[in-house]
Design a protein around this motif. Sequence first.
Motif, PDB file in Angstrom:
ATOM      1  N   LEU A 142     -10.653  11.822  -2.511  1.00 16.10           N
ATOM      2  CA  LEU A 142     -11.687  11.050  -3.313  1.00 16.10           C
ATOM      3  C   LEU A 142     -11.311  10.877  -4.362  1.00 16.10           C
ATOM      4  CD1 LEU A 142     -15.016  11.848  -1.860  1.00 16.10           C
ATOM      5  CD2 LEU A 142     -14.096  10.891  -0.696  1.00 16.10           C
ATOM      6  N   GLY A 143     -10.757  12.068  -4.779  1.00 14.73           N
ATOM      7  CA  GLY A 143     -10.411  12.102  -6.131  1.00 14.73           C
ATOM      8  C   GLY A 143      -8.791  10.687  -6.463  1.00 14.73           C
ATOM      9  N   ILE A 144      -8.575  10.888  -5.709  1.00 11.58           N
ATOM     10  CA  ILE A 144      -7.660   9.546  -6.206  1.00 11.58           C
ATOM     11  C   ILE A 144      -8.301   8.577  -5.041  1.00 11.58           C
ATOM     12  CG2 ILE A 144      -5.554  11.513  -5.053  1.00 11.58           C
ATOM     13  CD1 ILE A 144      -5.113   9.852  -2.636  1.00 11.58           C
ATOM     14  N   THR A 145      -9.117   8.637  -5.075  1.00 11.18           N
ATOM     15  CA  THR A 145      -9.811   6.987  -4.325  1.00 11.18           C
ATOM     16  C   THR A 145     -10.695   6.464  -4.903  1.00 11.18           C
ATOM     17  OG1 THR A 145     -10.887   7.358  -2.786  1.00 11.18           O
ATOM     18  CG2 THR A 145      -8.513   6.902  -2.149  1.00 11.18           C
ATOM     19  N   ALA A 146     -11.516   7.162  -5.754  1.00 10.39           N
ATOM     20  CA  ALA A 146     -12.758   6.222  -6.733  1.00 10.39           C
ATOM     21  C   ALA A 146     -12.343   6.734  -8.123  1.00 10.39           C
ATOM     22  CB  ALA A 146     -13.787   7.831  -7.222  1.00 10.39           C
ATOM     23  N   LYS A 180      -3.982  13.017 -10.933  1.00 15.18           N
ATOM     24  CA  LYS A 180      -4.451  12.103  -9.595  1.00 15.18           C
ATOM     25  C   LYS A 180      -2.964  11.042  -9.120  1.00 15.18           C
ATOM     26  CE  LYS A 180      -7.151   8.642  -9.362  1.00 15.18           C
ATOM     27  NZ  LYS A 180      -9.177   7.714  -9.531  1.00 15.18           N
ATOM     28  N   GLY A 181      -2.811  10.979 -10.118  1.00 17.01           N
ATOM     29  CA  GLY A 181      -0.851  10.513  -9.847  1.00 17.01           C
ATOM     30  C   GLY A 181      -0.318  10.824  -9.323  1.00 17.01           C
ATOM     31  N   VAL A 182       0.021  12.152  -9.026  1.00 18.35           N
ATOM     32  CA  VAL A 182       0.897  12.932  -8.313  1.00 18.35           C
ATOM     33  C   VAL A 182      -0.007  12.852  -6.661  1.00 18.35           C
ATOM     34  CG1 VAL A 182       1.743  15.457  -7.758  1.00 18.35           C
ATOM     35  CG2 VAL A 182       1.947  14.099  -9.657  1.00 18.35           C
ATOM     36  N   VAL A 183      -0.864  13.173  -6.875  1.00 14.49           N
ATOM     37  CA  VAL A 183      -1.116  13.505  -5.093  1.00 14.49           C
ATOM     38  C   VAL A 183      -1.796  11.620  -4.811  1.00 14.49           C
ATOM     39  CG1 VAL A 183      -3.557  14.629  -5.040  1.00 14.49           C
ATOM     40  CG2 VAL A 183      -1.853  14.915  -6.030  1.00 14.49           C
ATOM     41  N   LYS A 184      -1.527  10.605  -5.626  1.00  8.90           N
ATOM     42  CA  LYS A 184      -1.882   9.435  -5.227  1.00  8.90           C
ATOM     43  C   LYS A 184      -0.473   9.352  -4.416  1.00  8.90           C
ATOM     44  CE  LYS A 184      -4.089   5.805  -6.420  1.00  8.90           C
ATOM     45  NZ  LYS A 184      -5.053   5.225  -6.728  1.00  8.90           N
ATOM     46  N   SER A 185       0.515   9.453  -4.750  1.00 10.11           N
ATOM     47  CA  SER A 185       2.123   9.124  -5.014  1.00 10.11           C
ATOM     48  C   SER A 185       1.758  10.071  -2.859  1.00 10.11           C
ATOM     49  CB  SER A 185       2.974   9.285  -6.060  1.00 10.11           C
ATOM     50  OG  SER A 185       3.118  11.052  -5.631  1.00 10.11           O
ATOM     51  N   ILE A 186       1.651  10.883  -2.950  1.00 13.09           N
ATOM     52  CA  ILE A 186       2.311  11.365  -2.163  1.00 13.09           C
ATOM     53  C   ILE A 186       1.284  11.368  -0.681  1.00 13.09           C
ATOM     54  CG2 ILE A 186       1.932  13.565  -0.985  1.00 13.09           C
ATOM     55  CD1 ILE A 186       3.105  15.199  -3.694  1.00 13.09           C
ATOM     56  N   LEU A 187       0.375  11.295  -0.884  1.00 11.04           N
ATOM     57  CA  LEU A 187      -0.611  11.422  -0.158  1.00 11.04           C
ATOM     58  C   LEU A 187      -0.913   9.851   0.338  1.00 11.04           C
ATOM     59  CD1 LEU A 187      -4.017  13.850  -1.271  1.00 11.04           C
ATOM     60  CD2 LEU A 187      -2.502  13.679   0.577  1.00 11.04           C
ATOM     61  N   THR A 188      -0.866   9.028  -0.350  1.00 18.99           N
ATOM     62  CA  THR A 188      -1.775   6.782   0.204  1.00 18.99           C
ATOM     63  C   THR A 188      -0.516   6.834   0.894  1.00 18.99           C
ATOM     64  OG1 THR A 188      -2.271   6.612  -1.946  1.00 18.99           O
ATOM     65  CG2 THR A 188      -1.236   4.651  -0.889  1.00 18.99           C
ATOM     66  N   PRO A 189       0.738   6.619   1.233  1.00 19.91           N
ATOM     67  CA  PRO A 189       1.711   6.724   2.202  1.00 19.91           C
ATOM     68  C   PRO A 189       1.910   7.711   3.388  1.00 19.91           C
ATOM     69  CG  PRO A 189       2.790   7.109   0.073  1.00 19.91           C
ATOM     70  CD  PRO A 189       1.048   7.231  -0.335  1.00 19.91           C
ATOM     71  N   LEU A 190       1.378   8.664   3.101  1.00 20.38           N
ATOM     72  CA  LEU A 190       1.017   9.789   4.296  1.00 20.38           C
ATOM     73  C   LEU A 190       0.543   9.404   5.066  1.00 20.38           C
ATOM     74  CD1 LEU A 190       2.307  12.045   5.944  1.00 20.38           C
ATOM     75  CD2 LEU A 190       0.597  13.251   3.908  1.00 20.38           C
ATOM     76  N   TYR A 191      -1.367   9.200   4.773  1.00 19.44           N
ATOM     77  CA  TYR A 191      -2.039   7.959   5.633  1.00 19.44           C
ATOM     78  C   TYR A 191      -2.392   7.035   5.363  1.00 19.44           C
ATOM     79  CZ  TYR A 191      -2.709  13.300   5.618  1.00 19.44           C
ATOM     80  OH  TYR A 191      -2.566  14.582   6.027  1.00 19.44           O
ATOM     81  N   ARG A 192      -1.740   6.736   4.789  1.00 18.56           N
ATOM     82  CA  ARG A 192      -1.874   4.653   4.671  1.00 18.56           C
ATOM     83  C   ARG A 192      -3.422   4.454   4.374  1.00 18.56           C
ATOM     84  NH1 ARG A 192       1.866   3.048  10.129  1.00 18.56           N
ATOM     85  NH2 ARG A 192       3.859   3.566   9.398  1.00 18.56           N
ATOM     86  N   ILE A 193      -3.635   5.084   3.412  1.00 18.03           N
ATOM     87  CA  ILE A 193      -4.721   4.955   2.853  1.00 18.03           C
ATOM     88  C   ILE A 193      -5.303   3.592   2.314  1.00 18.03           C
ATOM     89  CG2 ILE A 193      -6.970   5.784   0.734  1.00 18.03           C
ATOM     90  CD1 ILE A 193      -5.476   8.081   0.791  1.00 18.03           C
ATOM     91  N   GLU A 194      -6.481   3.131   3.422  1.00 15.13           N
ATOM     92  CA  GLU A 194      -7.446   1.919   3.307  1.00 15.13           C
ATOM     93  C   GLU A 194      -8.341   2.066   2.036  1.00 15.13           C
ATOM     94  OE1 GLU A 194      -9.325  -2.221   5.110  1.00 15.13           O
ATOM     95  OE2 GLU A 194      -8.204  -0.700   6.434  1.00 15.13           O
ATOM     96  N   VAL A 195      -8.428   1.605   0.679  1.00 17.24           N
ATOM     97  CA  VAL A 195      -9.794   2.044   0.258  1.00 17.24           C
ATOM     98  C   VAL A 195     -10.686   0.769   0.174  1.00 17.24           C
ATOM     99  CG1 VAL A 195     -10.902   2.702  -2.361  1.00 17.24           C
ATOM    100  CG2 VAL A 195      -8.873   3.331  -1.117  1.00 17.24           C
ATOM    101  N   ILE A 196     -12.854   0.962   1.094  1.00 16.99           N
ATOM    102  CA  ILE A 196     -12.910  -0.242   0.822  1.00 16.99           C
ATOM    103  C   ILE A 196     -14.136   0.072  -0.030  1.00 16.99           C
ATOM    104  CG2 ILE A 196     -14.693  -1.746   2.013  1.00 16.99           C
ATOM    105  CD1 ILE A 196     -12.373  -0.563   4.362  1.00 16.99           C
TER     106      ILE A 196
END
Length: 195
Positions: free
Chosen positions: A52-56, A10-26
């Motif tokens: 979902l795995g990195i934002t839930a 989760k940590g690895v994937v989050k570090s890649i996808l969050t900046p790539l897609y500028r993920i906003e969690v609401i």
Amino acid sequence: MTVDFYSFAKGVVKSILTPLYRIEVIGAEKFPEEGGVLLCANHISNLDPPILGITAPRPIHFMAKEELFRVPLLKNLITTLHAFPVKRGMSDRQALRTGLEVLKQGHVLGIFPEGTRSKDGKLKKGLPGVGFFALRTSAAVVPCAIIGSYRPFVPLKVVYGSPIDMTPLREKKASPEEATAYIMQHIQALLDQYR
């Protein structure tokens, strides 16, 4: 071992996808902290499960198409990440039993009620399997909307709604189709509100 690997992945994937897609969690604060949760989201990309795995807030158990489990290395990886196989295009009783067990043990079951990705981004009709899980257990049912294009550096929203009160449908012994339609209305409402 499994929990540690899940957290690591989760940590690895989050570090890649969050900046790539500028993920906003609401709405993540609305997610139940314990007990069985049926997480129901729209399906627009193959990247939806990891998103979902990195934002839930809690680990998710996903149904994954049976074909993925025929690839040896991939099978080991996704099994370690709590995925279990489902046969597409038919009623898979083993997958239904596994899903019920996940919920009864107080875990999170992630499901895409449409059954397949929406090519145009519009929410399709949900399959009755999600209604089956919602009616056969006392799990909290959480709607979720994934909103965006999955284009790099274009913001992607992941919206978690409040748990849906399924009590009236459970008490009146609604059909799985009715329960699914009710859940889909909640997902659509999130899409309409945050798009």
